[in-house]
Scaffold this motif. Structure first.
Motif, short mmCIF file in Angstrom:
data_model
loop_
_atom_site.label_atom_id
_atom_site.label_comp_id
_atom_site.label_asym_id
_atom_site.label_seq_id
_atom_site.Cartn_x
_atom_site.Cartn_y
_atom_site.Cartn_z
N VAL A 209 0.83 -1.20 0.00
CA VAL A 209 0.00 0.00 0.00
C VAL A 209 0.86 1.25 0.00
O VAL A 209 0.66 2.18 -0.78
N LEU A 210 1.86 1.29 0.87
CA LEU A 210 2.73 2.47 1.00
C LEU A 210 3.66 2.64 -0.20
O LEU A 210 4.05 3.75 -0.54
N GLY A 211 4.03 1.53 -0.83
CA GLY A 211 4.87 1.58 -2.02
C GLY A 211 6.21 2.25 -1.78
O GLY A 211 6.86 2.04 -0.76
N THR A 212 6.62 3.08 -2.74
CA THR A 212 7.93 3.73 -2.67
C THR A 212 7.80 5.24 -2.43
O THR A 212 8.74 5.99 -2.67
N ASP A 213 6.63 5.67 -1.94
CA ASP A 213 6.39 7.10 -1.76
C ASP A 213 7.41 7.74 -0.82
O ASP A 213 7.82 8.89 -1.02
N ARG A 214 7.85 7.03 0.20
CA ARG A 214 8.83 7.57 1.15
C ARG A 214 10.24 7.03 0.88
O ARG A 214 11.12 7.16 1.72
N LEU B 55 13.88 -5.48 3.48
CA LEU B 55 14.31 -5.94 2.16
C LEU B 55 13.32 -6.92 1.54
O LEU B 55 13.18 -6.96 0.31
N ASP B 56 12.64 -7.74 2.35
CA ASP B 56 11.65 -8.67 1.80
C ASP B 56 10.45 -7.89 1.26
O ASP B 56 9.92 -8.19 0.18
N VAL B 57 10.01 -6.89 2.02
CA VAL B 57 8.91 -6.05 1.57
C VAL B 57 9.33 -5.29 0.30
O VAL B 57 8.55 -5.14 -0.64
N ARG B 58 10.57 -4.84 0.27
CA ARG B 58 11.07 -4.11 -0.89
C ARG B 58 10.98 -4.97 -2.15
O ARG B 58 10.56 -4.49 -3.21
N THR B 59 11.37 -6.23 -2.03
CA THR B 59 11.32 -7.13 -3.18
C THR B 59 9.90 -7.26 -3.70
O THR B 59 9.65 -7.23 -4.92
N ALA B 60 8.95 -7.39 -2.78
CA ALA B 60 7.54 -7.53 -3.17
C ALA B 60 7.04 -6.25 -3.83
O ALA B 60 6.31 -6.30 -4.84
N SER C 229 8.41 -5.72 -7.48
CA SER C 229 7.79 -6.55 -8.51
C SER C 229 6.50 -5.95 -9.05
O SER C 229 6.05 -6.29 -10.15
N ALA C 230 5.91 -5.04 -8.26
CA ALA C 230 4.64 -4.43 -8.68
C ALA C 230 4.83 -3.08 -9.37
O ALA C 230 3.87 -2.50 -9.87
N VAL C 231 6.06 -2.57 -9.42
CA VAL C 231 6.32 -1.25 -10.01
C VAL C 231 6.26 -1.33 -11.53
O VAL C 231 6.87 -2.22 -12.14
N THR C 232 5.55 -0.41 -12.14
CA THR C 232 5.46 -0.37 -13.60
C THR C 232 6.08 0.89 -14.19
O THR C 232 6.44 0.91 -15.37
N SER D 284 15.27 4.09 -10.79
CA SER D 284 15.78 4.56 -9.50
C SER D 284 15.95 3.40 -8.53
O SER D 284 16.91 3.37 -7.75
N ILE D 285 15.04 2.43 -8.57
CA ILE D 285 15.17 1.26 -7.70
C ILE D 285 16.40 0.45 -8.08
O ILE D 285 17.18 0.02 -7.21
N ASP D 286 16.60 0.25 -9.38
CA ASP D 286 17.76 -0.52 -9.84
C ASP D 286 19.07 0.16 -9.42
O ASP D 286 20.00 -0.51 -8.96
N VAL D 287 19.12 1.48 -9.58
CA VAL D 287 20.34 2.21 -9.21
C VAL D 287 20.57 2.14 -7.70
O VAL D 287 21.69 1.90 -7.23
N GLU D 288 19.51 2.33 -6.93
CA GLU D 288 19.63 2.25 -5.46
C GLU D 288 20.14 0.88 -5.04
O GLU D 288 21.03 0.76 -4.19
N ASN D 289 19.59 -0.17 -5.61
CA ASN D 289 20.00 -1.53 -5.24
C ASN D 289 21.43 -1.82 -5.69
O ASN D 289 22.19 -2.50 -4.99
N THR D 290 21.81 -1.30 -6.84
CA THR D 290 23.18 -1.49 -7.33
C THR D 290 24.17 -0.78 -6.41
O THR D 290 25.19 -1.36 -6.01
N LEU D 291 23.87 0.47 -6.09
CA LEU D 291 24.75 1.22 -5.20
C LEU D 291 24.77 0.60 -3.80
O LEU D 291 25.79 0.67 -3.10
N GLY D 292 23.65 -0.02 -3.41
CA GLY D 292 23.58 -0.64 -2.09
C GLY D 292 24.63 -1.72 -1.89
O GLY D 292 25.01 -2.01 -0.75
#
Length: 431
Positions: free
Chosen positions: A342-347, A353-358, A361-364, A371-379
């Protein structure tokens, strides 16, 4: 916030420390209804944001109420402008919300005056589960060894660039790992080819200065003091004076436009520079304001200098008489998969990390996926998180802008501006 507004904030927050009920002293977790109780409980919840964030937050809270029918919420929200003035006033009047949103500009300010509840005991007992958080992310909520806030979204520094204009001029995109001189040379060349200045001048940007300092083995803060000297500031200003002289950046008047915090005024959006210095999660909002395709990468230099920054936190008021329930709500919002969707990536990216993965998968949205890919790569290369900024951090930010703009306009030398900056900031953090 600086000058009189900040002094007003300090005064009301300091007063609040005296007004916290005596029951809140001693054991922070005592004297509170149990999260498992069936007695009616109403929690007040305060945050900043727009209409979209309000709906997402209220929908997530309805999920909690569905699972805990005895718990209801009195929600209040407003735009960022004036939010902390309102929070300080509520706190000083002993009417602070049970749960409130806060960021790293003010977390130390409130924690050092015992306004925020120390969540460490809840974390140790497992009632507040941070086991699925990146360690550097949850630790970025610690102030003087106490967990003052729960990170509600991961973010990091991001350099957003205009892919469309670069491709049209047959110019290469900037790459993560470029040194600062290499990046400035790229900006000079790309700017000449595209007829658009290669980069916004970030000498007034505390985020860029902070990353650059960490690459020099230093930091913005060290203990209760500044982690850098006037010589460091001078070198930073000189670096960008060289870039301006080489015409890798816009002119001073345009740079000043880019120093505005409004995303819609960033130069990469207005077409006055090929790159802007922002946060990775701002890419989708930037993309909405231009027809050109944008990309995002780390700041120049070693990306290990960047860290998992909490985009914002939720804290519990230490004077609340419903602490246990308030902590349980935060734990639910952070760790429940359904609430996470419900909250998604607004904040920012979900801290769990498990919630993040879920959620991923719903982001279109294409920009959000980037931005998610870059954040995870830099992580994968994030260094340890620094300490949360000291009280007076808001003054550091405003004074850096003031000093950098004086150099950009030719009103002061790098050394003169650096000396004035250091003097003002030392005064602010010593109050």
């Amino acid at each position: 916030m600086s000058g009189t507004p900040r002094r007003r904030l300090l005064a009301v927050v300091a007063a609040a420390a005296l007004l916290v009920p005596l029951a809140a002293c001693g054991d922070d977790s005592g004297g509170s209804p149990s999260a498992d109780s069936t007695k009616p409980v109403e929690l007040s919840f305060f945050w900043w944001g727009g209409d979209a964030r309000a709906k997402l937050t209220e929908d997530a809270l309805k999920l909690y109420t569905a699972k805990h029918p005895n718990v209801t919420f009195k929600t209040t929200w407003q735009a960022n402008q004036g939010y902390f003035d309102k929070l300080a006033t509520l706190t000083a009047g002993n009417a602070a919300p049970d749960i409130f949103q806060i960021d790293d500009n003010f977390l130390t300010e409130y924690a050092s005056r015992n306004v925020t509840l120390d969540l460490s005991s809840y974390q140790k007992s497992g009632k507040l589960d941070t086991s699925k958080f990146p360690e550097s992310l949850w630790k970025y909520g610690e102030v003087d060894g106490k967990l003052a806030g729960v990170a509600f979204g991961e973010n990091t520094q991001g350099l957003v660039y205009n892919k469309t204009k670069l491709a049209a001029a047959n110019q290469p995109e900037p790459k993560t790992g470029m040194s600062w001189p290499e990046f400035i040379t790229w900006a000079q060349t790309a700017g000449a080819a595209t007829k658009v200045p290669g980069t916004q001048d970030p000498s007034a940007d505390y985020k860029a200065f902070w990353v650059w300092l960490r690459q020099q083995g230093k930091d913005l803060y060290k203990g209760k003091e500044l982690g850098f000297t006037a010589q460091d500031v001078t070198a930073w200003f000189d670096l960008w004076k060289g870039a301006r002289d080489a015409k890798a950046t816009p002119t001073a008047d345009v740079i000043r436009e880019g120093n505005a915090t409004d995303v819609t005024k960033q130069l990469v959006v207005t077409g006055k520079a090929l790159t802007s210095w922002v946060w990775v999660n701002q890419l989708p909002e930037l993309q909405k304001n231009t027809k050109d395709e944008l990309g995002v990468m780390a700041y120049p230099g070693d990306p290990k200098a960047q860290w998992a920054r909490a985009s914002m936190y939720f804290s519990v008021y230490r004077g609340s008489d419903k602490k246990d329930v308030a902590v349980d709500v935060i734990n639910f919002l952070a760790n429940d998969p359904e609430a996470g969707k419900v909250l998604g990536t607004d904040r920012g990216l979900p801290s769990n990390l498990d919630v993040r993965t879920a959620v991923e998968s719903a982001v279109t949205d294409k920009a959000m996926k980037t931005s998610i890919d870059v954040e995870n790569t830099l992580g994968k290369t994030f260094g340890p998180s620094p300490t949360v900024p000291l009280k007076g951090h808001s003054t550091l930010r405003s004074e850096l802008i003031k000093a950098a703009e004086s150099v950009q306009a030719g009103k002061a030398s790098s050394q003169q501006a650096a000396d004035a900056f250091i003097s003002a900031v030392k005064t602010a953090i010593s109050k």
